[in-house]
Design a protein around this motif. Structure first.
Motif, PDB file in Angstrom:
ATOM      1  N   SER A  14       0.803  -1.119  -0.021  1.00 50.49           N
ATOM      2  CA  SER A  14      -0.131   0.056   0.022  1.00 50.49           C
ATOM      3  C   SER A  14       0.855   1.123   0.035  1.00 50.49           C
ATOM      4  O   SER A  14       1.927   1.504   0.611  1.00 50.49           O
ATOM      5  N   ALA A  15       0.279   2.213  -0.616  1.00 50.57           N
ATOM      6  CA  ALA A  15       1.163   3.620  -0.649  1.00 50.57           C
ATOM      7  C   ALA A  15       0.401   4.768  -0.748  1.00 50.57           C
ATOM      8  O   ALA A  15      -1.013   4.637  -0.806  1.00 50.57           O
ATOM      9  N   TYR A  16       0.859   5.968  -0.314  1.00 57.99           N
ATOM     10  CA  TYR A  16       0.115   6.987  -0.329  1.00 57.99           C
ATOM     11  C   TYR A  16       0.741   7.768  -1.440  1.00 57.99           C
ATOM     12  O   TYR A  16       1.860   8.105  -1.721  1.00 57.99           O
ATOM     13  N   ASN A  17      -0.312   8.128  -2.473  1.00 59.32           N
ATOM     14  CA  ASN A  17       0.130   8.839  -3.797  1.00 59.32           C
ATOM     15  C   ASN A  17       0.090  10.263  -3.275  1.00 59.32           C
ATOM     16  O   ASN A  17      -1.104  10.859  -3.635  1.00 59.32           O
ATOM     17  N   ALA A  18       1.163  11.039  -3.005  1.00 60.33           N
ATOM     18  CA  ALA A  18       1.050  12.324  -2.515  1.00 60.33           C
ATOM     19  C   ALA A  18       0.820  13.438  -3.487  1.00 60.33           C
ATOM     20  O   ALA A  18       0.390  14.519  -3.429  1.00 60.33           O
ATOM     21  N   GLY A  19       0.706  13.042  -4.884  1.00 59.02           N
ATOM     22  CA  GLY A  19       0.198  13.679  -5.987  1.00 59.02           C
ATOM     23  C   GLY A  19      -1.235  14.079  -6.195  1.00 59.02           C
ATOM     24  O   GLY A  19      -1.672  15.169  -6.169  1.00 59.02           O
ATOM     25  N   ASN A  20      -1.861  13.043  -5.346  1.00 60.34           N
ATOM     26  CA  ASN A  20      -3.276  13.273  -5.714  1.00 60.34           C
ATOM     27  C   ASN A  20      -3.992  13.116  -4.146  1.00 60.34           C
ATOM     28  O   ASN A  20      -5.139  13.063  -4.167  1.00 60.34           O
ATOM     29  N   GLY A  21      -3.237  12.581  -3.210  1.00 61.09           N
ATOM     30  CA  GLY A  21      -3.686  12.408  -1.832  1.00 61.09           C
ATOM     31  C   GLY A  21      -4.572  11.116  -1.724  1.00 61.09           C
ATOM     32  O   GLY A  21      -5.452  11.041  -1.046  1.00 61.09           O
ATOM     33  N   ASP A  86       0.915  15.525   5.701  1.00 62.05           N
ATOM     34  CA  ASP A  86      -0.164  16.490   6.193  1.00 62.05           C
ATOM     35  C   ASP A  86       0.572  17.467   7.256  1.00 62.05           C
ATOM     36  O   ASP A  86       0.010  18.361   7.462  1.00 62.05           O
ATOM     37  N   HIS A  87       1.550  17.063   8.044  1.00 63.90           N
ATOM     38  CA  HIS A  87       2.337  17.851   8.832  1.00 63.90           C
ATOM     39  C   HIS A  87       3.423  18.337   8.923  1.00 63.90           C
ATOM     40  O   HIS A  87       4.016  19.399   9.852  1.00 63.90           O
ATOM     41  N   SER A  88       4.165  17.901   7.922  1.00 66.62           N
ATOM     42  CA  SER A  88       5.562  18.614   7.406  1.00 66.62           C
ATOM     43  C   SER A  88       5.946  19.414   6.662  1.00 66.62           C
ATOM     44  O   SER A  88       5.168  19.123   5.454  1.00 66.62           O
ATOM     45  N   ASP A  89       6.282  20.774   6.644  1.00 67.02           N
ATOM     46  CA  ASP A  89       6.526  21.548   5.605  1.00 67.02           C
ATOM     47  C   ASP A  89       7.294  21.070   4.381  1.00 67.02           C
ATOM     48  O   ASP A  89       6.863  21.251   3.306  1.00 67.02           O
ATOM     49  N   ALA A  90       8.305  20.354   4.764  1.00 69.72           N
ATOM     50  CA  ALA A  90       9.168  19.725   3.723  1.00 69.72           C
ATOM     51  C   ALA A  90       8.521  18.603   2.885  1.00 69.72           C
ATOM     52  O   ALA A  90       8.282  18.701   1.663  1.00 69.72           O
ATOM     53  N   ILE A  91       7.713  17.743   3.550  1.00 73.39           N
ATOM     54  CA  ILE A  91       6.951  16.432   3.096  1.00 73.39           C
ATOM     55  C   ILE A  91       5.892  16.940   2.389  1.00 73.39           C
ATOM     56  O   ILE A  91       5.556  16.351   1.323  1.00 73.39           O
ATOM     57  N   SER A  92       5.138  18.180   2.790  1.00 71.00           N
ATOM     58  CA  SER A  92       3.921  18.326   2.309  1.00 71.00           C
ATOM     59  C   SER A  92       4.092  19.026   0.690  1.00 71.00           C
ATOM     60  O   SER A  92       3.221  18.942  -0.020  1.00 71.00           O
ATOM     61  N   ILE A  97       5.116   8.953  -5.221  1.00 70.40           N
ATOM     62  CA  ILE A  97       4.348   7.892  -4.441  1.00 70.40           C
ATOM     63  C   ILE A  97       5.229   7.470  -3.224  1.00 70.40           C
ATOM     64  O   ILE A  97       6.468   7.318  -3.450  1.00 70.40           O
ATOM     65  N   MET A  98       4.666   7.448  -2.175  1.00 69.81           N
ATOM     66  CA  MET A  98       5.321   7.134  -0.894  1.00 69.81           C
ATOM     67  C   MET A  98       4.818   5.593  -0.631  1.00 69.81           C
ATOM     68  O   MET A  98       3.815   5.553  -0.042  1.00 69.81           O
ATOM     69  N   ILE A  99       5.699   4.696  -0.808  1.00 67.36           N
ATOM     70  CA  ILE A  99       5.330   3.034  -0.562  1.00 67.36           C
ATOM     71  C   ILE A  99       5.646   2.835   1.118  1.00 67.36           C
ATOM     72  O   ILE A  99       6.759   3.289   1.594  1.00 67.36           O
ATOM     73  N   GLY A 100       4.785   2.370   1.717  1.00 66.24           N
ATOM     74  CA  GLY A 100       4.789   1.562   2.917  1.00 66.24           C
ATOM     75  C   GLY A 100       5.223   0.007   2.942  1.00 66.24           C
ATOM     76  O   GLY A 100       4.698  -0.585   2.201  1.00 66.24           O
ATOM     77  N   ASP A 101       6.226   0.080   3.892  1.00 67.35           N
ATOM     78  CA  ASP A 101       6.895  -1.658   3.582  1.00 67.35           C
ATOM     79  C   ASP A 101       6.806  -2.062   5.215  1.00 67.35           C
ATOM     80  O   ASP A 101       7.879  -2.515   5.679  1.00 67.35           O
ATOM     81  N   PRO A 102       5.725  -1.998   5.856  1.00 66.38           N
ATOM     82  CA  PRO A 102       5.879  -2.586   7.220  1.00 66.38           C
ATOM     83  C   PRO A 102       6.356  -4.093   7.360  1.00 66.38           C
ATOM     84  O   PRO A 102       6.570  -4.447   8.360  1.00 66.38           O
ATOM     85  N   SER A 103       5.911  -4.731   6.192  1.00 62.20           N
ATOM     86  CA  SER A 103       6.244  -6.151   6.334  1.00 62.20           C
ATOM     87  C   SER A 103       7.908  -6.321   6.088  1.00 62.20           C
ATOM     88  O   SER A 103       8.183  -7.608   6.380  1.00 62.20           O
ATOM     89  N   GLN A 104       8.576  -5.437   5.675  1.00 64.40           N
ATOM     90  CA  GLN A 104       9.892  -5.168   5.390  1.00 64.40           C
ATOM     91  C   GLN A 104      10.234  -6.024   4.233  1.00 64.40           C
ATOM     92  O   GLN A 104      11.459  -6.203   4.052  1.00 64.40           O
ATOM     93  N   LYS A 105       9.366  -6.465   3.416  1.00 62.00           N
ATOM     94  CA  LYS A 105       9.749  -7.510   2.340  1.00 62.00           C
ATOM     95  C   LYS A 105      10.572  -6.675   1.118  1.00 62.00           C
ATOM     96  O   LYS A 105      11.346  -7.192   0.545  1.00 62.00           O
ATOM     97  N   ILE A 106       9.806  -5.458   0.961  1.00 68.18           N
ATOM     98  CA  ILE A 106      10.596  -4.601  -0.300  1.00 68.18           C
ATOM     99  C   ILE A 106      12.051  -4.443   0.220  1.00 68.18           C
ATOM    100  O   ILE A 106      13.145  -4.535  -0.661  1.00 68.18           O
ATOM    101  N   SER A 107      12.180  -4.002   1.304  1.00 69.06           N
ATOM    102  CA  SER A 107      13.618  -3.503   1.980  1.00 69.06           C
ATOM    103  C   SER A 107      14.574  -4.447   1.966  1.00 69.06           C
ATOM    104  O   SER A 107      15.726  -4.554   1.449  1.00 69.06           O
ATOM    105  N   ARG A 108      14.094  -5.618   2.095  1.00 65.83           N
ATOM    106  CA  ARG A 108      14.783  -6.904   2.561  1.00 65.83           C
ATOM    107  C   ARG A 108      15.215  -7.367   0.884  1.00 65.83           C
ATOM    108  O   ARG A 108      16.217  -7.770   0.364  1.00 65.83           O
ATOM    109  N   SER A 109      14.159  -7.157  -0.078  1.00 66.11           N
ATOM    110  CA  SER A 109      14.569  -7.840  -1.213  1.00 66.11           C
ATOM    111  C   SER A 109      15.469  -6.894  -2.206  1.00 66.11           C
ATOM    112  O   SER A 109      16.222  -7.355  -2.920  1.00 66.11           O
ATOM    113  N   PHE A 110      15.543  -5.635  -1.744  1.00 68.67           N
ATOM    114  CA  PHE A 110      16.674  -4.802  -2.204  1.00 68.67           C
ATOM    115  C   PHE A 110      17.894  -4.757  -1.501  1.00 68.67           C
ATOM    116  O   PHE A 110      18.886  -3.977  -1.614  1.00 68.67           O
TER     117      PHE A 110
END
Length: 189
Positions: A14-21, A86-92, A97-110
């Motif tokens: 799952s990811a957050y598409n920051a371009g369209n919210g 929503d809360h950081s001046d820089a990140i806003s 696209i900001m991908i969530g990797d709580p399973s750590q699968k993507i980070s591990r595969s790279f």
């Protein structure tokens, strides 16, 4: 093990598409058909990470002109990415696209997962339209990256892909001379 020449492993996230919210689903298929930059970082709501992601946003329009899509990845969830956006001046400012990797699968595969902390290291990967890694850089936690260096690397990777038999020397810039490896060049450079 080197990531260069490796096809991105299968994943769903799952990811957050920051371009369209909006929240979206992302997989390795998103990395096919165009060039991609995948930027791993340790965690949201930290110190060096927002400076890097904002810098990446500053290069985003130029990367889009090169037909490159940008993805950031941390082991946080897509919900945390939205909250940070929503809360950081820089990140806003981020539109990619900001991908969530709580399973750590993507980070591990790279191969950027710090198994001790459960966080991703600072890894940047350039992926070609076939889903194959063409460039990789991994920095220690305290060393922030300069996204402007990606533009030249991508132009070189695109040139080499489109011009088989030619290679780009150090500090190559678009329009500059390339090399054609041959016996005639051995020992003469």
């Amino acid at each position: 093990m080197s990531q260069i020449g490796k096809t991105v492993e299968e994943f769903k996230a799952s990811a957050y598409n920051a371009g369209n919210g909006e929240f979206i689903d992302v997989s390795e298929e998103n990395f096919k058909g165009k060039w991609s930059v995948v930027c791993f970082y340790p965690a949201d709501f930290t110190f060096v990470c927002p400076t890097e992601l904002e810098d990446l946003q500053n290069q985003y329009a130029t990367l889009k002109e090169l037909d490159v899509e940008v993805y950031s990845v941390s082991t946080d969830t897509h919900f945390t990415h939205k909250a940070w956006h929503d809360h950081s001046d820089a990140i806003s400012k981020i539109e990619y696209i900001m991908i969530g990797d709580p399973s750590q699968k993507i980070s591990r595969s790279f191969d950027v997962l710090d198994e001790e902390t459960g966080l991703a290291q600072r890894g940047t990967f350039i992926i070609d339209p076939d889903g194959v890694v063409q460039a990789a850089e991994i920095n220690a936690d305290g060393i922030g990256r300069d996204a402007s260096t990606l533009v030249g690397k991508i132009k070189a990777a695109q040139y080499v892909r489109n011009n088989p038999g030619e290679v780009c020397p150090a500090k190559w810039e678009e329009g500059a001379e390339t090399l054609k490896p041959s016996l005639d060049l051995v020992g003469k450079i």
